[in-house]
Design a protein around this motif. Structure first.
Motif, mmCIF file in Angstrom:
data_model
loop_
_atom_site.group_PDB
_atom_site.id
_atom_site.type_symbol
_atom_site.label_atom_id
_atom_site.label_comp_id
_atom_site.label_asym_id
_atom_site.label_seq_id
_atom_site.Cartn_x
_atom_site.Cartn_y
_atom_site.Cartn_z
ATOM 1 N N ILE A 80 0.835 -1.204 0.000
ATOM 2 C CA ILE A 80 0.000 0.000 0.000
ATOM 3 C C ILE A 80 0.872 1.256 0.000
ATOM 4 C CG2 ILE A 80 -1.621 1.352 1.408
ATOM 5 C CD1 ILE A 80 -2.961 -1.265 2.171
ATOM 6 N N ARG A 81 1.947 1.221 0.766
ATOM 7 C CA ARG A 81 2.844 2.395 0.791
ATOM 8 C C ARG A 81 3.486 2.613 -0.575
ATOM 9 N NH1 ARG A 81 5.083 6.090 3.790
ATOM 10 N NH2 ARG A 81 7.213 6.767 3.452
ATOM 11 N N GLU A 82 3.883 1.536 -1.241
ATOM 12 C CA GLU A 82 4.469 1.669 -2.578
ATOM 13 C C GLU A 82 3.455 2.265 -3.551
ATOM 14 O OE1 GLU A 82 5.873 -2.168 -3.668
ATOM 15 O OE2 GLU A 82 7.635 -2.100 -2.346
ATOM 16 N N SER A 83 2.207 1.791 -3.475
ATOM 17 C CA SER A 83 1.150 2.314 -4.346
ATOM 18 C C SER A 83 0.885 3.784 -4.042
ATOM 19 C CB SER A 83 -0.139 1.506 -4.158
ATOM 20 O OG SER A 83 0.058 0.157 -4.488
ATOM 21 N N LEU A 84 0.884 4.110 -2.751
ATOM 22 C CA LEU A 84 0.651 5.490 -2.336
ATOM 23 C C LEU A 84 1.761 6.411 -2.834
ATOM 24 C CD1 LEU A 84 -0.966 7.549 -0.724
ATOM 25 C CD2 LEU A 84 0.206 6.782 1.344
ATOM 26 N N SER A 144 -6.291 11.112 -0.790
ATOM 27 C CA SER A 144 -6.785 11.277 0.579
ATOM 28 C C SER A 144 -7.245 9.945 1.149
ATOM 29 C CB SER A 144 -7.948 12.277 0.615
ATOM 30 O OG SER A 144 -7.555 13.532 0.155
ATOM 31 N N ARG A 145 -8.010 9.209 0.344
ATOM 32 C CA ARG A 145 -8.526 7.915 0.791
ATOM 33 C C ARG A 145 -7.390 6.921 1.012
ATOM 34 N NH1 ARG A 145 -12.237 6.053 3.896
ATOM 35 N NH2 ARG A 145 -13.108 4.057 3.291
ATOM 36 N N ALA A 146 -6.429 6.929 0.110
ATOM 37 C CA ALA A 146 -5.296 6.002 0.212
ATOM 38 C C ALA A 146 -4.456 6.295 1.456
ATOM 39 C CB ALA A 146 -4.427 6.100 -1.046
ATOM 40 N N ILE A 147 -4.237 7.571 1.752
ATOM 41 C CA ILE A 147 -3.437 7.943 2.925
ATOM 42 C C ILE A 147 -4.135 7.506 4.211
ATOM 43 C CG2 ILE A 147 -2.555 9.887 4.286
ATOM 44 C CD1 ILE A 147 -2.144 11.380 1.617
ATOM 45 N N SER A 200 -16.307 11.439 -2.993
ATOM 46 C CA SER A 200 -17.317 10.543 -2.414
ATOM 47 C C SER A 200 -17.409 10.831 -0.916
ATOM 48 C CB SER A 200 -16.927 9.082 -2.633
ATOM 49 O OG SER A 200 -15.766 8.753 -1.878
ATOM 50 N N LYS A 201 -18.395 10.233 -0.237
ATOM 51 C CA LYS A 201 -18.541 10.446 1.208
ATOM 52 C C LYS A 201 -17.305 9.961 1.955
ATOM 53 C CE LYS A 201 -23.598 10.236 1.439
ATOM 54 N NZ LYS A 201 -24.761 9.506 2.001
ATOM 55 N N GLU A 202 -16.773 8.811 1.526
ATOM 56 C CA GLU A 202 -15.577 8.257 2.173
ATOM 57 C C GLU A 202 -14.375 9.164 1.966
ATOM 58 O OE1 GLU A 202 -17.517 6.614 0.111
ATOM 59 O OE2 GLU A 202 -18.541 5.190 1.456
ATOM 60 N N GLU A 203 -14.252 9.707 0.747
ATOM 61 C CA GLU A 203 -13.123 10.593 0.443
ATOM 62 C C GLU A 203 -13.234 11.914 1.197
ATOM 63 O OE1 GLU A 203 -12.332 8.877 -4.084
ATOM 64 O OE2 GLU A 203 -13.647 10.595 -3.739
ATOM 65 N N ALA A 205 -14.605 12.219 4.166
ATOM 66 C CA ALA A 205 -14.204 11.903 5.541
ATOM 67 C C ALA A 205 -12.689 11.818 5.664
ATOM 68 C CB ALA A 205 -14.857 10.588 5.974
ATOM 69 N N SER A 206 -12.042 11.209 4.671
ATOM 70 C CA SER A 206 -10.580 11.082 4.688
ATOM 71 C C SER A 206 -9.919 12.449 4.596
ATOM 72 C CB SER A 206 -10.122 10.199 3.522
ATOM 73 O OG SER A 206 -10.633 8.894 3.638
ATOM 74 N N ALA A 207 -10.405 13.288 3.690
ATOM 75 C CA ALA A 207 -9.823 14.620 3.503
ATOM 76 C C ALA A 207 -9.991 15.480 4.750
ATOM 77 C CB ALA A 207 -10.456 15.309 2.295
ATOM 78 N N ARG A 208 -11.119 15.340 5.424
ATOM 79 C CA ARG A 208 -11.335 16.095 6.667
ATOM 80 C C ARG A 208 -10.434 15.583 7.776
ATOM 81 N NH1 ARG A 208 -17.893 16.686 6.071
ATOM 82 N NH2 ARG A 208 -17.853 18.727 5.037
ATOM 83 N N TYR A 209 -10.273 14.269 7.849
ATOM 84 C CA TYR A 209 -9.396 13.675 8.864
ATOM 85 C C TYR A 209 -7.960 14.183 8.694
ATOM 86 C CZ TYR A 209 -6.314 10.099 10.848
ATOM 87 O OH TYR A 209 -5.306 9.447 11.518
ATOM 88 N N LEU A 210 -7.531 14.347 7.438
ATOM 89 C CA LEU A 210 -6.179 14.786 7.144
ATOM 90 C C LEU A 210 -6.020 16.308 7.146
ATOM 91 C CD1 LEU A 210 -5.506 12.248 4.260
ATOM 92 C CD2 LEU A 210 -4.402 12.223 6.502
ATOM 93 N N GLY A 211 -7.133 17.017 7.247
ATOM 94 C CA GLY A 211 -7.070 18.485 7.250
ATOM 95 C C GLY A 211 -6.932 19.057 5.854
ATOM 96 N N PHE A 212 -7.239 18.254 4.821
ATOM 97 C CA PHE A 212 -7.153 18.762 3.450
ATOM 98 C C PHE A 212 -8.304 19.712 3.140
ATOM 99 C CE2 PHE A 212 -4.619 14.890 1.665
ATOM 100 C CZ PHE A 212 -3.562 15.262 2.475
#
Length: 215
Positions: A80-84, A144-147, A200-203, A205-212
């Motif tokens: 996953i880190r390599e893909s990221l 964002s989702r991947a991170i 998307s809703k998931e993305e 949530a991820s972007a908010r979690y990361l502060g994006f």
């Protein structure tokens, strides 16, 4: 490491309990003194070994399973880190590569520079620019989702809580430093309503979690 510690404690506990039961039965049968006969001690050793050995084999099997499980987990985390990192490399290449855009005395302005200029009202957001930046937003949503998924997996890292939290916070800080500034400017340009259309809703949530994007 923690499974190995528990396994050792379990084997020692079983040996003590088994020995305790043996001596308790001896005492109830009126045998209060230890026999110095080698044959009797051999029988005692066989008795202990016969009970402890199956448990030790079971625990060894569990340890092997846990080792394979941990190896699979670490491989998954590495993949996953390599893909990221590949996603990050391609995204940053698009963000920083020179374009045909001109501004005043600046030639070949990068997309990153264009975002800064538009957010500072130095350049008008044309249809051409909007199309390019919307495409960038979609890529940012994926990243964002991947991170977040990568950080979630790191939470299961086989380490003490202090080390794990430090590692997660360090990784999160890196990605926030990497993208928060640009993503915040994109939110300024398009507004949260447009981001809700692209993400998307998931993305979201991820972007908010990361502060994006804003909460």
């Amino acid at each position: 490491m923690k499974y190995s510690k528990y396994a050792l404690i379990s084997i020692v506990a079983i040996a003590f309990i088994t020995s305790g039961v043996f001596f308790f039965v001896m005492y109830n049968n009126g045998i209060s003194n230890l026999n110095h006969s080698t044959q009797d001690w051999g029988a005692f050793g066989s008795y202990i070994g016969g009970i402890v050995a199956p448990f030790a084999s079971l625990i060894a099997g569990i340890l092997v399973y846990q080792s394979l499980k941990a190896d699979t987990y670490y491989r998954k985390l590495e993949l996953i880190r390599e893909s990221l990192l590949r996603l990050d490399s391609e995204f940053y290449k698009v963000l920083t590569n020179p374009t045909q855009i001109q501004f005043d005395n600046e030639s070949n302005v990068s997309i990153e520079r264009l975002i800064i200029l538009i957010s500072n009202d130095k350049v008008t957001l044309s249809d051409e620019y909007e199309h390019a930046l919307i495409s960038l937003l979609r890529n940012l949503a994926i990243i964002s989702r991947a991170i977040e998924h990568y950080l979630f997996l790191m939470d299961s890292f086989d380490a003490n809580i202090r080390d794990r939290d430090w590692l997660i916070n360090t990784e999160k800080s890196y990605w926030v430093y990497r993208y928060a500034r640009i993503s915040n400017r994109l939110e300024t340009i398009f507004g949260i309503s447009k981001i809700n259309e692209v993400f998307s809703k998931e993305e979201i949530a991820s972007a908010r979690y990361l502060g994006f994007i804003s909460k």
